[in-house]
Write a protein that holds these residues in place. Structure first.
Motif, short mmCIF file in Angstrom:
data_model
loop_
_atom_site.label_atom_id
_atom_site.label_comp_id
_atom_site.label_asym_id
_atom_site.label_seq_id
_atom_site.Cartn_x
_atom_site.Cartn_y
_atom_site.Cartn_z
N SER A 2 -10.20 -3.87 -12.60
CA SER A 2 -9.09 -2.95 -12.87
C SER A 2 -9.60 -1.61 -13.36
CB SER A 2 -8.14 -3.56 -13.91
OG SER A 2 -7.41 -4.64 -13.36
N HIS A 3 -10.52 -1.63 -14.31
CA HIS A 3 -11.09 -0.39 -14.84
C HIS A 3 -11.72 0.45 -13.75
CE1 HIS A 3 -13.69 2.34 -17.08
NE2 HIS A 3 -14.72 1.81 -16.44
N PHE A 47 -19.10 3.05 -18.55
CA PHE A 47 -18.44 1.96 -19.27
C PHE A 47 -19.32 1.47 -20.42
CE2 PHE A 47 -17.73 -2.66 -19.82
CZ PHE A 47 -16.44 -2.60 -20.34
N TYR A 48 -20.62 1.40 -20.18
CA TYR A 48 -21.55 1.01 -21.25
C TYR A 48 -21.46 1.98 -22.42
CZ TYR A 48 -25.94 0.74 -23.81
OH TYR A 48 -26.86 0.66 -24.82
N LEU A 77 0.82 -1.22 0.00
CA LEU A 77 0.00 0.00 0.00
C LEU A 77 0.85 1.26 0.00
CD1 LEU A 77 -2.84 -1.05 2.45
CD2 LEU A 77 -2.96 -0.84 -0.03
N GLY A 78 2.05 1.16 0.52
CA GLY A 78 2.90 2.34 0.54
C GLY A 78 3.67 2.55 -0.74
N GLY A 79 3.96 1.45 -1.45
CA GLY A 79 4.82 1.56 -2.62
C GLY A 79 4.09 1.59 -3.95
N ALA A 80 2.84 1.19 -3.99
CA ALA A 80 2.11 1.13 -5.26
C ALA A 80 1.27 2.39 -5.46
CB ALA A 80 1.20 -0.10 -5.28
N ALA A 81 1.16 2.79 -6.73
CA ALA A 81 0.32 3.95 -7.06
C ALA A 81 -1.14 3.60 -6.85
CB ALA A 81 0.57 4.36 -8.51
N ALA A 82 -1.94 4.63 -6.62
CA ALA A 82 -3.38 4.42 -6.42
C ALA A 82 -3.98 3.78 -7.66
CB ALA A 82 -4.05 5.75 -6.13
N GLY A 83 -4.99 2.93 -7.44
CA GLY A 83 -5.67 2.31 -8.56
C GLY A 83 -5.73 0.82 -8.45
N ALA A 84 -5.92 0.16 -9.60
CA ALA A 84 -6.17 -1.28 -9.63
C ALA A 84 -5.01 -2.09 -9.10
CB ALA A 84 -6.50 -1.71 -11.06
N ARG A 85 -3.78 -1.75 -9.49
CA ARG A 85 -2.64 -2.56 -9.08
C ARG A 85 -2.56 -2.67 -7.56
NH1 ARG A 85 1.24 -4.22 -12.27
NH2 ARG A 85 0.73 -2.65 -13.84
N ARG A 86 -2.78 -1.53 -6.88
CA ARG A 86 -2.70 -1.53 -5.42
C ARG A 86 -3.86 -2.29 -4.81
NH1 ARG A 86 -2.58 4.24 -2.82
NH2 ARG A 86 -4.85 4.04 -2.93
N CYS A 146 -3.60 -3.62 -15.86
CA CYS A 146 -3.91 -3.07 -14.53
C CYS A 146 -4.09 -1.56 -14.55
CB CYS A 146 -2.79 -3.44 -13.54
SG CYS A 146 -3.11 -4.99 -12.70
N ASN A 147 -3.60 -0.89 -15.59
CA ASN A 147 -3.72 0.57 -15.67
C ASN A 147 -4.87 1.01 -16.57
OD1 ASN A 147 -1.32 1.05 -14.08
ND2 ASN A 147 -0.13 0.41 -15.86
N VAL A 148 -5.73 0.08 -16.95
CA VAL A 148 -6.76 0.38 -17.94
C VAL A 148 -7.82 1.34 -17.41
CG1 VAL A 148 -8.22 -1.58 -17.29
CG2 VAL A 148 -8.32 -0.69 -19.63
N ILE A 149 -8.27 2.24 -18.29
CA ILE A 149 -9.44 3.09 -18.05
C ILE A 149 -10.19 3.17 -19.38
CG2 ILE A 149 -10.30 5.41 -17.54
CD1 ILE A 149 -8.00 5.83 -15.66
N LEU A 150 -11.42 2.69 -19.40
CA LEU A 150 -12.20 2.66 -20.64
C LEU A 150 -13.46 3.53 -20.50
CD1 LEU A 150 -11.97 -1.15 -21.53
CD2 LEU A 150 -10.46 0.71 -22.24
N THR A 151 -13.30 4.80 -20.77
CA THR A 151 -14.43 5.73 -20.77
C THR A 151 -14.30 6.67 -21.97
OG1 THR A 151 -13.28 7.39 -19.41
CG2 THR A 151 -14.57 5.71 -18.25
N LEU A 152 -15.39 7.30 -22.35
CA LEU A 152 -15.35 8.22 -23.48
C LEU A 152 -14.55 9.46 -23.17
CD1 LEU A 152 -18.92 8.07 -25.08
CD2 LEU A 152 -16.88 6.75 -25.57
#
Length: 282
Positions: free
Chosen positions: A215-216, A233-234, A35-44, A274-280
């Protein structure tokens, strides 16, 4: 064979001692390091998931305190506390979002329900602002891609969720929705806009149900995923499928299932990142 043997030995013996040495050297437990070393988001957050954390939203604060006590983590480590809190909210929020989506899917379209009927008429007005709907039961519905005179029959599989998705896209991306509707009337590459839209609702729902959207969603919101995020997402799926369809140039609509599955596989592949973001918006 050697890979499996190494995996067994690592999990059974080496991992414990590696964690012990790292704690000795860093003064931090594995969860603190993650939690201290990973960036915010899915990977963490997915790293927390691997530790099989199961917690409800109302229990998050207590769970954070319990974890810190169990791991002997000092209260002044506010960064760890905040990051764990966010990750647990994302995990519990994903489960809650699925239940909310599932509950909406289970609601059958009811032509006697005034709210349902209002949403259906709203969909027509958003997509066809310059053409009045002459009757509730009308062949005009085919103009926006329904199969027959009464759209309610097309919502059987996805229930009210299919309609809510169609209305959301048409309301929040009106220009894009009308543009895609127009493209769907192409003399050679045309398809039934509303039917395909409901089909993509099923795709979004299945990806949420099997966990592929984690992840998204964990990358999109630092906290509780909401129905709004599912709708967004839709919208991505509708917009990208239309592009995909015209790029592929199928011989006819009879090949829809083949290309639908090809698009599905493409989206699933994107969601593995793990870094995916799928939005318009992106």
């Amino acid at each position: 064979m050697w890979g499996r043997l190494w995996g067994f030995l690592y999990d059974k013996y080496f991992r414990f001692w590696l964690k012990w040495v790292l704690r000795l050297l860093t003064g931090k437990c594995e969860l603190q390091r993650v939690l201290g070393g990973a960036a915010a988001g899915a990977r963490r957050t997915l790293s927390v998931l691997r530790d099989a954390v199961h917690v409800e939203e109302a229990e998050v604060e207590k769970c954070v305190r319990d974890v810190m006590k169990e791991k002997r983590i000092e209260q002044r480590d506010t960064g760890f506390k905040a990051n764990l809190h966010i990750s647990l909210l994302q995990i519990s929020g994903y489960k809650k979002l699925y239940l909310n989506v599932e509950n909406l899917r289970k609601v059958p379209y009811d032509s006697e329900n005034e709210e349902h009927e209002e949403q259906l008429i709203e969909l027509w007005n958003l997509l066809m602002p310059h053409e009045n709907l002459k009757a509730r039961i009308s062949k005009q519905w085919c103009d926006i891609g329904f199969q027959g005179d009464d759209p309610k029959t097309d919502f059987r599989g996805m229930g009210l969720l299919g309609l809510v998705n169609l209305v959301y896209f048409s309301k929040h991306y009106t220009h894009e929705a009308r543009q895609i509707l127009s493209r769907s009337n192409h003399p050679k590459l045309g398809y039934s806009y509303a039917i395909v839209g409901i089909n993509l609702t099923e795709m979004a729902y299945s990806l949420l149900k099997n966990g592929a959207l984690k992840s998204h969603l964990y990358n999109v919101v630092a906290g509780l995923p909401q129905m709004e995020h599912f709708h967004q997402f839709y919208c991505y799926l509708v917009y990208e499928f239309d592009k995909f369809w015209f790029e592929e140039e199928p011989e006819s609509i009879m090949h829809f299932n083949q290309y639908r599955e090809k698009f599905h596989e493409k989206v699933k592949g994107l969601l593995l990142d793990c870094n995916v973001i799928l939005t318009l918006q992106n």
